[in-house]
Motif scaffolding. Structure first.
Motif, mmCIF file in Angstrom:
data_model
loop_
_atom_site.group_PDB
_atom_site.id
_atom_site.type_symbol
_atom_site.label_atom_id
_atom_site.label_comp_id
_atom_site.label_asym_id
_atom_site.label_seq_id
_atom_site.Cartn_x
_atom_site.Cartn_y
_atom_site.Cartn_z
ATOM 1 N N GLU A 272 0.865 -1.181 0.000
ATOM 2 C CA GLU A 272 0.000 0.000 0.000
ATOM 3 C C GLU A 272 0.901 1.229 0.000
ATOM 4 O O GLU A 272 1.901 1.282 0.729
ATOM 5 N N TYR A 273 0.520 2.196 -0.811
ATOM 6 C CA TYR A 273 1.310 3.428 -0.894
ATOM 7 C C TYR A 273 0.327 4.580 -0.859
ATOM 8 O O TYR A 273 -0.426 4.813 -1.806
ATOM 9 N N CYS A 274 0.277 5.232 0.304
ATOM 10 C CA CYS A 274 -0.645 6.357 0.468
ATOM 11 C C CYS A 274 0.016 7.586 -0.158
ATOM 12 O O CYS A 274 1.075 8.025 0.298
ATOM 13 N N LEU A 275 -0.594 8.117 -1.225
ATOM 14 C CA LEU A 275 0.006 9.258 -1.929
ATOM 15 C C LEU A 275 -0.343 10.554 -1.213
ATOM 16 O O LEU A 275 -1.517 10.944 -1.134
ATOM 17 N N LEU A 276 0.684 11.199 -0.656
ATOM 18 C CA LEU A 276 0.513 12.456 0.072
ATOM 19 C C LEU A 276 1.029 13.565 -0.847
ATOM 20 O O LEU A 276 2.224 13.556 -1.211
ATOM 21 N N GLY A 277 0.129 14.463 -1.228
ATOM 22 C CA GLY A 277 0.482 15.508 -2.204
ATOM 23 C C GLY A 277 1.759 16.252 -1.847
ATOM 24 O O GLY A 277 1.869 16.821 -0.757
ATOM 25 N N GLY A 278 2.751 16.241 -2.759
ATOM 26 C CA GLY A 278 3.985 17.002 -2.558
ATOM 27 C C GLY A 278 4.949 16.380 -1.570
ATOM 28 O O GLY A 278 6.012 16.943 -1.289
ATOM 29 N N VAL A 279 4.615 15.214 -1.003
ATOM 30 C CA VAL A 279 5.478 14.606 0.016
ATOM 31 C C VAL A 279 6.163 13.340 -0.502
ATOM 32 O O VAL A 279 7.383 13.212 -0.433
ATOM 33 N N ASN A 280 5.346 12.401 -1.016
ATOM 34 C CA ASN A 280 5.921 11.126 -1.472
ATOM 35 C C ASN A 280 5.392 10.730 -2.851
ATOM 36 O O ASN A 280 5.487 9.567 -3.232
ATOM 37 N N ASP A 281 4.788 11.712 -3.561
ATOM 38 C CA ASP A 281 4.124 11.377 -4.832
ATOM 39 C C ASP A 281 4.916 11.855 -6.057
ATOM 40 O O ASP A 281 4.363 11.937 -7.155
ATOM 41 N N GLY A 282 6.203 12.166 -5.869
ATOM 42 C CA GLY A 282 7.010 12.679 -6.987
ATOM 43 C C GLY A 282 7.479 11.571 -7.929
ATOM 44 O O GLY A 282 7.417 10.382 -7.599
ATOM 45 N N GLY B 190 -6.972 19.057 10.825
ATOM 46 C CA GLY B 190 -5.947 19.254 11.851
ATOM 47 C C GLY B 190 -4.568 18.783 11.404
ATOM 48 O O GLY B 190 -3.581 19.062 12.071
ATOM 49 N N LEU B 191 -4.488 18.081 10.285
ATOM 50 C CA LEU B 191 -3.188 17.635 9.778
ATOM 51 C C LEU B 191 -2.889 18.375 8.474
ATOM 52 O O LEU B 191 -3.790 18.630 7.668
ATOM 53 N N ALA B 192 -1.616 18.682 8.272
ATOM 54 C CA ALA B 192 -1.246 19.565 7.155
ATOM 55 C C ALA B 192 -1.140 18.855 5.805
ATOM 56 O O ALA B 192 -0.943 19.493 4.790
ATOM 57 N N PHE B 193 -1.278 17.522 5.780
ATOM 58 C CA PHE B 193 -1.100 16.799 4.508
ATOM 59 C C PHE B 193 -2.276 17.031 3.567
ATOM 60 O O PHE B 193 -3.394 17.233 4.004
ATOM 61 N N LYS B 194 -1.963 16.963 2.259
ATOM 62 C CA LYS B 194 -3.046 17.148 1.295
ATOM 63 C C LYS B 194 -3.091 16.009 0.272
ATOM 64 O O LYS B 194 -2.114 15.259 0.121
ATOM 65 N N ALA B 195 -4.228 15.911 -0.390
ATOM 66 C CA ALA B 195 -4.396 14.859 -1.400
ATOM 67 C C ALA B 195 -3.481 15.136 -2.587
ATOM 68 O O ALA B 195 -3.161 16.295 -2.865
ATOM 69 N N PRO B 196 -3.071 14.100 -3.320
ATOM 70 C CA PRO B 196 -2.252 14.326 -4.514
ATOM 71 C C PRO B 196 -3.143 14.825 -5.651
ATOM 72 O O PRO B 196 -4.346 14.604 -5.622
ATOM 73 N N SER B 197 -2.539 15.487 -6.658
ATOM 74 C CA SER B 197 -3.344 15.908 -7.807
ATOM 75 C C SER B 197 -3.615 14.681 -8.682
ATOM 76 O O SER B 197 -2.850 13.710 -8.644
ATOM 77 N N ARG C 221 -3.267 14.439 -11.773
ATOM 78 C CA ARG C 221 -2.153 14.329 -12.716
ATOM 79 C C ARG C 221 -1.004 13.524 -12.085
ATOM 80 O O ARG C 221 -0.441 12.623 -12.689
ATOM 81 N N GLN C 222 -0.683 13.851 -10.816
ATOM 82 C CA GLN C 222 0.436 13.192 -10.152
ATOM 83 C C GLN C 222 0.127 11.714 -9.902
ATOM 84 O O GLN C 222 1.001 10.862 -10.014
ATOM 85 N N ILE C 223 -1.133 11.426 -9.585
ATOM 86 C CA ILE C 223 -1.523 10.018 -9.369
ATOM 87 C C ILE C 223 -1.262 9.240 -10.659
ATOM 88 O O ILE C 223 -0.676 8.159 -10.657
ATOM 89 N N GLN C 224 -1.689 9.862 -11.770
ATOM 90 C CA GLN C 224 -1.558 9.190 -13.067
ATOM 91 C C GLN C 224 -0.082 8.967 -13.449
ATOM 92 O O GLN C 224 0.293 7.890 -13.887
ATOM 93 N N VAL C 225 0.733 10.005 -13.231
ATOM 94 C CA VAL C 225 2.166 9.898 -13.562
ATOM 95 C C VAL C 225 2.808 8.787 -12.723
ATOM 96 O O VAL C 225 3.539 7.927 -13.232
ATOM 97 N N PHE C 226 2.503 8.788 -11.427
ATOM 98 C CA PHE C 226 3.070 7.808 -10.494
ATOM 99 C C PHE C 226 2.700 6.395 -10.948
ATOM 100 O O PHE C 226 3.530 5.492 -11.018
ATOM 101 N N ARG C 227 1.442 6.265 -11.284
ATOM 102 C CA ARG C 227 0.898 4.983 -11.723
ATOM 103 C C ARG C 227 1.586 4.496 -13.000
ATOM 104 O O ARG C 227 1.964 3.325 -13.111
ATOM 105 N N GLU C 228 1.755 5.424 -13.930
ATOM 106 C CA GLU C 228 2.350 5.029 -15.213
ATOM 107 C C GLU C 228 3.814 4.616 -15.077
ATOM 108 O O GLU C 228 4.265 3.693 -15.742
#
Ligand code: SAH
Ligand code: SF4
Length: 356
Positions: A263-273, A301-308, A310-317
């Motif tokens: 499982e890889y939880c994609l955190l926008g700008g953190v681990n989704d590059g 209350g937590l500063a993390f955000k969802a990935p875009s 576009r980034q999900i798609q790039v990561f996946r590809e």
């Protein structure tokens, strides 16, 4: 307090009933009532004589939880907040899909690991759940989904899949988790292959589970392809490197013949590059595995955000082109505090929990 019978298997129930001076088959009847008919009381067990029912009531209870709150999503998802016998609050989720009906179970009240992005981790840790309290969640979800008339719930079949992905870390509550797996399989008739145990990556637990030789699916929450990043996201798991976790998974695959899910939880700008995606692809090369990408579900209350998207798609590809099987978890139950631990967190703060 009365002793809970939910959590005992047929064999243990036969022994109990024999200790009460009853024939062994009474134990099978009670198992059938508890696990197949979801009885909450002895009064419902109409094929037991009244004297026996009264005798049992003095000493035992079935031990079911109380439903405190239910939130229904428009897609048929139901999130339940349950109160255990000692007042502990636990979350569980029912997810009806066209092909199957899944339930997401909690194994602990809160979680001691405290991943920095997780709502369950935020609320601390109280205690382990007992096997009966784990199985209770599956029984309660099934009842709730059957009785509710929320959209998409018109054709609820028997619960046929279970994931241990609710509150808590199953491998930190090892014995109860194993007992719950056997109860689901032997008493509720659920196939072991339809059960997924998700772990944050406890190497000792993964190695122990491999020796059980069960046909369950192991899902490992990796979330990072290198130690630096993983330690930032899961500071309390620093004793095991990513390499050690992958090695334990390799051995698990060898010993059980089963594919492992990462499982890889994609955190926008953190681990989704793209750099992380390439590193993950190299790490998992040649492993009989599958990657499940989970877009982050933001937690108040937590500063993390969802990935875009576009980034999900790039990561996946990037993973797919490296020959790695990859799926993306459907974001179900949006709008119903779907990220694990949120409903409980809100109830504990006594904030109003609106119905969907
Ligand atoms: N403790 C176990 C099982 C419960 S958590 C584990 O960590 O694997 C189940 C999954 O939900 C984990 O992969 C976890 O990282 C993920 N998760 C937790 N909070 C989330 C959130 N807010 N959004 C998306 N996934 C989340
Ligand atoms: Fe615990 Fe899993 Fe949440 Fe981490 S993600 S805090 S291990 S429940």
């Amino acid at each position: 307090m009365l002793t809970r019978l939910l959590g005992l298997n047929s064999e243990e129930l036969r022994q109990r009933l024999q200790e009460e001076g009853e024939p062994a088959y009474r134990g099978d009847q009670i198992a059938e009532w508890i696990y197949r008919h979801q009885a909450h009381t002895f009064a419902e067990m109409t094929n037991l004589g009244q004297t026996l029912r009264a005798q049992l009531e003095n000493k035992y209870q079935v031990g079911r939880s109380r439903v405190i709150n239910v939130q229904h999503g428009q897609d048929g998802t139901a999130k339940l907040l349950l109160e255990m016998c000692d007042g502990a609050l636990v979350e569980t989720v029912g997810l009806p899909y066209p092909e199957h009906f899944t339930c997401c179970l909690s194994t602990q009240v809160g979680c001691p690991i405290g991943c920095v992005f997780c709502a369950t981790g935020l609320s601390g840790y109280t205690r382990n759940l007992e096997p009966g309290e784990i199985v209770d969640q599956a029984l309660t979800v099934q009842e709730e989904m059957r009785s509710s008339n929320s959209p998409g719930n018109n054709d609820i079949r028997r619960l046929d899949h279970v994931t241990f992905m609710g509150m808590g870390e199953p491998l930190l509550n090892y014995e109860a988790t194993i007992k719950a797996l056997h109860l689901l399989n032997e008493e509720l008739g659920m196939g072991m292959r339809n059960i997924t145990v998700s772990t944050v990556g406890l190497v000792t637990g993964i190695r122990k589970l491999a020796q059980e030789k069960l046909q369950v699916t192991l899902a490992v929450s990796l979330h990072a392809p290198n130690d630096n990043l993983r330690r930032k996201l899961i500071p309390r798991m620093g004793q095991w490197s990513v390499a050690e976790i992958i090695k334990a998974c390799r051995d698990y695959i060898r010993d059980t013949g089963r594919r492992v899910t990462f499982e890889y939880c994609l955190l926008g700008g953190v681990n989704d590059g793209t750099a992380e995606a390439h590193q993950l692809a190299v790490l998992l090369r040649g492993l009989k595995c599958h990657v499940n990408l989970i877009p982050y579900n933001p937690v108040p209350g937590l500063a993390f955000k969802a990935p875009s998207s576009r980034q999900i798609q790039v990561f996946r590809e990037i993973l797919s082109s490296a020959g790695i099987q990859v799926t993306q978890r459907f974001q179900r139950g949006q709008g119903i505090d779907a990220a694990c631990g949120q409903l409980r967190q809100r109830a504990m703060k006594k904030a109003p929990v609106e119905q969907y």
